[in-house]
Enzyme design. Structure first.
Site, PDB file in Angstrom:
ATOM      1  CB  SER A  15      -0.821   0.089   1.102  1.00  0.00           C
ATOM      2  OG  SER A  15      -0.249   0.318   2.275  1.00  0.00           O
ATOM      3  CG  HIS A 111       9.143   1.737  12.508  1.00  0.00           C
ATOM      4  ND1 HIS A 111       9.676   0.230  12.492  1.00  0.00           N
ATOM      5  CD2 HIS A 111       8.957   1.825  13.684  1.00  0.00           C
ATOM      6  CE1 HIS A 111       9.543  -0.167  13.602  1.00  0.00           C
ATOM      7  NE2 HIS A 111       8.982   0.586  14.389  1.00  0.00           N
TER       8      HIS A 111
END
Ligand code: GRF
Length: 204
Positions: A15, A111
């Site tokens: 994504s 992250h």
């Protein structure tokens, strides 16, 4: 404009890859997605890249007997494709120390926590377990130590009382999709660079 040839390294869903492809489809974006590389042949993100007409490459880590041997194969594919910048997006392999040194200042990762809090995996659950009220995502330069590189950009979201790891991950992911293209833009335009172990920002 000299658009930076950018590779995206993935292992799965893709994504963030989609968000980067969408941003780079604007002609004024300073980077183009020139290669998508996966360590898994079945990564869903490879089909996303192919649909967008982007070159793909699958290199299984299982075919190599050390982390560095695998990293050198990735490096060869990147150099062959004349890649300038590399964005890791859900790439689930830990590198040898050699790779981030070879690509120092050109290697980015996203992250799903506000680093330096919550490194490693299951980080949304880590955030919930710690009882923090704010979490988010971080784009950083990759250095040999895991999830520890100089920070390029961050976005925050609230952690709500009834959050599960999944609901929190979904809220963070929305921010990831805006943050990663913005961070890549900064690096591709030379507005932030890695210098002396720190992210140095150009004056506005
Ligand atoms: C994202 O949450 C990213 O921050 C983490 O792995 C996930 C990858 O998702 N490193 P996707 O493959 O980009 O959808």
């Amino acid at each position: 404009m000299n658009r930076k040839r950018t590779a995206v390294l993935i292992s799965g869903r893709g994504s963030n890859l989609s968000a980067l492809i969408a941003a780079a489809s604007a002609p004024e974006f300073p980077a183009e997605i020139a290669l998508v590389l996966s360590n898994r042949e079945d990564a869903a993100g490879l089909a996303i890249a192919q649909k967008a007409g982007i070159a793909t490459c699958a290199i299984s880590h299982r075919n190599f007997d050390s982390r560095e041997a695998f990293d050198r194969a990735i490096d060869a594919a990147l150099r062959e494709a004349k890649i300038d910048l590399v964005c890791e997006a859900g790439f689930m392999r830990i590198h040898s120390d050699w790779f981030p040194k070879a690509w120092e200042g050109k290697l980015l990762n996203i992250h799903p926590s506000l680093l330096p809090a919550f490194k490693g995996i299951h980080v949304q659950q880590q955030a919930i377990d710690a009882g923090v009220k704010i979490s988010g995502c971080t784009v950083h330069f990759i250095v040999p130590e895991l999830d520890s590189g100089p920070i390029i950009a961050q976005a925050a979201v609230p952690v709500l009382p009834n959050d599960t790891a999944d609901t929190l991950a979904a809220r963070i992911l929305v921010e990831e999709h805006a943050l990663y293209p913005a961070a890549l833009r900064l690096v591709a335009e030379g507005k932030v660079r890695l210098e002396g172990g720190r992210a140095v920002f150009a004056a506005a």
